[in-house]
Design a protein around this motif. Structure first.
Motif, mmCIF file in Angstrom:
data_model
loop_
_atom_site.group_PDB
_atom_site.id
_atom_site.type_symbol
_atom_site.label_atom_id
_atom_site.label_comp_id
_atom_site.label_asym_id
_atom_site.label_seq_id
_atom_site.Cartn_x
_atom_site.Cartn_y
_atom_site.Cartn_z
ATOM 1 N N HIS A 68 0.840 -1.043 0.028
ATOM 2 C CA HIS A 68 -0.016 0.053 -0.009
ATOM 3 C C HIS A 68 0.925 1.280 -0.089
ATOM 4 N N ALA A 69 0.191 2.381 -0.033
ATOM 5 C CA ALA A 69 0.991 3.772 -0.039
ATOM 6 C C ALA A 69 1.970 3.796 1.416
ATOM 7 N N VAL A 70 3.000 3.997 1.278
ATOM 8 C CA VAL A 70 3.749 4.553 2.253
ATOM 9 C C VAL A 70 4.472 6.015 2.383
ATOM 10 N N THR A 71 4.916 6.271 3.568
ATOM 11 C CA THR A 71 5.622 7.618 3.641
ATOM 12 C C THR A 71 7.006 7.764 3.237
ATOM 13 N N VAL A 72 7.319 8.429 2.062
ATOM 14 C CA VAL A 72 8.538 8.747 1.504
ATOM 15 C C VAL A 72 8.898 10.099 1.918
ATOM 16 N N SER A 73 10.235 10.370 2.609
ATOM 17 C CA SER A 73 10.673 11.385 3.271
ATOM 18 C C SER A 73 11.964 11.534 2.705
ATOM 19 N N TYR A 74 12.448 13.129 2.522
ATOM 20 C CA TYR A 74 13.572 13.620 2.367
ATOM 21 C C TYR A 74 14.125 13.756 3.755
ATOM 22 N N PHE A 75 15.654 13.460 3.858
ATOM 23 C CA PHE A 75 16.202 13.659 5.307
ATOM 24 C C PHE A 75 17.292 14.484 4.866
ATOM 25 N N TYR A 76 17.788 15.642 5.754
ATOM 26 C CA TYR A 76 19.096 16.233 5.611
ATOM 27 C C TYR A 76 20.028 16.157 6.460
ATOM 28 N N ASP A 77 21.188 15.893 6.421
ATOM 29 C CA ASP A 77 22.238 15.720 7.404
ATOM 30 C C ASP A 77 22.970 17.141 7.439
ATOM 31 N N SER A 78 22.964 18.032 8.338
ATOM 32 C CA SER A 78 23.596 18.976 8.557
ATOM 33 C C SER A 78 24.978 19.057 8.921
ATOM 34 N N THR A 79 25.346 17.970 9.316
ATOM 35 C CA THR A 79 27.034 17.897 9.639
ATOM 36 C C THR A 79 27.653 17.317 8.454
ATOM 37 N N ARG A 80 27.037 16.812 7.580
ATOM 38 C CA ARG A 80 27.820 16.227 6.321
ATOM 39 C C ARG A 80 27.338 16.948 5.072
ATOM 40 N N ARG A 149 24.855 19.522 -5.013
ATOM 41 C CA ARG A 149 25.812 19.724 -5.839
ATOM 42 C C ARG A 149 26.789 21.046 -5.610
ATOM 43 N N MET A 150 26.176 21.954 -5.089
ATOM 44 C CA MET A 150 26.831 23.183 -4.446
ATOM 45 C C MET A 150 27.670 22.686 -3.247
ATOM 46 N N ALA A 151 27.054 21.895 -2.360
ATOM 47 C CA ALA A 151 27.759 21.436 -1.165
ATOM 48 C C ALA A 151 29.059 20.590 -1.618
ATOM 49 N N LYS A 152 29.031 19.754 -2.628
ATOM 50 C CA LYS A 152 30.154 19.061 -3.085
ATOM 51 C C LYS A 152 31.205 20.061 -3.829
ATOM 52 N N GLU A 153 30.734 20.939 -4.542
ATOM 53 C CA GLU A 153 31.771 22.037 -4.983
ATOM 54 C C GLU A 153 32.392 22.704 -3.886
ATOM 55 N N LYS A 154 31.557 23.286 -2.855
ATOM 56 C CA LYS A 154 32.359 23.860 -1.789
ATOM 57 C C LYS A 154 33.325 22.966 -1.107
ATOM 58 N N SER A 155 33.031 21.613 -0.795
ATOM 59 C CA SER A 155 33.912 20.869 -0.303
ATOM 60 C C SER A 155 35.208 20.529 -1.052
ATOM 61 N N LEU A 156 35.061 20.401 -2.519
ATOM 62 C CA LEU A 156 36.111 20.297 -3.091
ATOM 63 C C LEU A 156 36.955 21.549 -3.089
ATOM 64 N N GLU A 157 36.285 22.999 -3.108
ATOM 65 C CA GLU A 157 37.126 24.149 -3.210
ATOM 66 C C GLU A 157 38.030 24.033 -1.681
ATOM 67 N N LYS A 158 37.218 23.592 -0.705
ATOM 68 C CA LYS A 158 38.027 23.552 0.731
ATOM 69 C C LYS A 158 39.193 22.481 0.359
ATOM 70 N N MET A 159 39.033 21.497 -0.036
ATOM 71 C CA MET A 159 40.227 20.557 -0.068
ATOM 72 C C MET A 159 41.295 21.137 -1.013
ATOM 73 N N ASP A 160 40.864 21.852 -2.087
ATOM 74 C CA ASP A 160 41.876 22.375 -2.954
ATOM 75 C C ASP A 160 42.801 23.348 -2.089
ATOM 76 N N LEU A 161 41.828 24.305 -1.540
ATOM 77 C CA LEU A 161 42.558 25.239 -1.064
ATOM 78 C C LEU A 161 43.479 24.791 0.319
ATOM 79 N N ALA A 162 42.876 23.492 1.050
ATOM 80 C CA ALA A 162 43.984 23.179 2.010
ATOM 81 C C ALA A 162 45.080 22.355 1.468
ATOM 82 N N SER A 163 44.922 21.823 0.223
ATOM 83 C CA SER A 163 46.301 21.187 -0.447
ATOM 84 C C SER A 163 47.185 21.888 -1.211
ATOM 85 N N SER A 164 46.907 23.319 -1.551
ATOM 86 C CA SER A 164 47.676 24.056 -2.369
ATOM 87 C C SER A 164 48.416 25.011 -1.475
#
Length: 398
Positions: A68-80, A149-164
């Motif tokens: 039967h129809a069930v509840t489908v939910s979006y969840f957000y993890d603020s730490t990750r 997508r934006m969160a992934k880009e920000k994390s990649l930018e932080k990794m680039d800044l930390a490694s360069s």
């Protein structure tokens, strides 16, 4: 399984083809903690829909995962900064999909949509009750996909800044702690001559790192002085480490000698203790033996008492087993009687069914005979009616 435990099937974690997922046993209060609390996930949008998965064998047909129809939910993890789609059918997780920037939600009809999850190696489908709910779910999917997508880009930018480095490019700077790969290091790694890693001591490796074979870099005088100071510091540290190594080697030899002396002293003391024990008085030996015998007698009495209790318990179990065997025999006899009665009833039922069929055949034949008689009677009545009419005409004519 206890009443407070439930089975959780996690989709997308099964290695076998066509499997439903990994099975875990969780208590009722641990389900919410397992899915949401470890990453502080919060529901941000929920709807109801029928959940489907693509058939892993045909890759064409849809298989319903909920009755039967069930509840489908979006969840957000603020730490990750992670978005997930989760749906539970009772105690079973039928959707556990992490939204990634390369996912796409496709509307295949007015009330049905689907998306592919490469991590779970499956395709999920949702059937909604109206087109409005489908559109709302698709809009949320696109919104959270863009946020992912934006969160992934920000994390990649932080990794680039930390490694360069801050000002100079990595190609122009080598830290004195991580020298460039030279021919000596290649030989150590097994790509040059026959020198292996086991043949090179830490001291020789440090000397090779500080050797003048390092390429000369084009720096300002201030930078050169800085590297010269770093080099002098490293040489000083190398000398200190060498001295400490030599000192520790000498200490090891001294400790070995002390250990041998301690072992000899321990053996001598052990022999002395043995002699003193043999020279002890006979009275103390008798007292100790008497104490040991008393302790042994007490232990044997306790053991005997325990054995007697165990024998009583075993006798009770034997009596219970006999009673259970008697009950089993009675139940077996009743079961056999019931089987015989069932067979008799089945035979009677078959006889009645045959009689019923014969009665139905007789009724059908009787119905056909009555119909034939009625047809004959109708013909006779028609003939009598014609005869009556003819007689009436004759009477009128005469």
């Amino acid at each position: 399984m206890e009443a407070e435990e439930m089975v959780i099937h996690l989709p997308g974690r099964c290695r076998a083809p066509g499997g439903i997922g990994e099975t875990m046993v969780l208590r009722h209060k641990e389900v919410h903690h397992f899915f949401f609390l470890p990453f502080r996930e919060q529901p941000i949008y929920s709807t109801r829909a029928h959940v489907f998965q693509i058939d892993p064998n045909t890759k064409k047909n849809w298989m319903p995962t909920s009755k039967h129809a069930v509840t489908v939910s979006y969840f957000y993890d603020s730490t990750r900064n992670v978005y997930r789609i989760i749906s539970l059918d009772g105690s079973k997780a039928i959707i556990n999909s992490t939204i990634t920037p390369n996912m796409t939600f496709t509307k295949t009809s007015h009330k049905f949509g689907q998306w592919a999850d490469s991590r779970a190696n499956t395709v999920y489908g949702l059937g909604f009750s109206s087109e409005h709910h489908l559109a709302k779910f698709a809009d949320k999917f696109a919104e959270y996909k863009e946020a992912a997508r934006m969160a992934k880009e920000k994390s990649l930018e932080k990794m680039d800044l930390a490694s360069s480095p801050s000002q100079e490019s990595p190609a122009d700077i080598h830290s004195p702690l991580t020298p460039p790969v030279t021919a000596d290091l290649c030989r150590i790694n097994g790509t040059g001559d026959d020198v292996t890693l086991s043949d090179v001591s830490p001291n020789s490796m440090l000397q090779s790192d500080l050797s003048p074979t390092t390429p000369t870099l084009a720096h300002s005088p201030t930078t050169n002085k800085h590297w010269e100071a770093e080099l002098a510091t490293l040489k000083s540290n190398n000398a200190k480490l060498t001295a400490a190594l030599l000192e520790s080697t000498a200490n090891v030899k001294q400790w070995k000698q002390q250990l041998a002396a301690y072992q000899e002293e321990a053996e001598r003391l052990h022999k002395r203790v043995s002699e003193l024990e043999s020279q002890s008085s006979q009275t103390n030996v008798i007292k100790s033996q008497k104490t040991e015998l008393n302790q042994t007698i007490e232990e044997l009495e306790c053991t005997l008492k325990a054995k007697e209790e165990e024998m009583v318990r075993l006798k009770e179990e034997v009596e219970n087993a006999k009673q259970l065997q008697t009950q089993k025999d009675e139940l077996t006899k009743k079961l056999e009687d019931t089987d015989l009665r069932n067979k008799e009833l089945e035979e009677q039922l078959a006889d009645l069914e045959q009689r019923l069929e014969a009665s139905q055949v007789d009724q059908e034949n009787l119905r056909k005979n009555l119909k034939t008689l009625l047809e004959i009677l109708d013909g006779k009545i028609f003939e009598l009616t014609e005869l009556r009419d003819n007689l009436a005409k004759l009477i009128e004519d005469s």
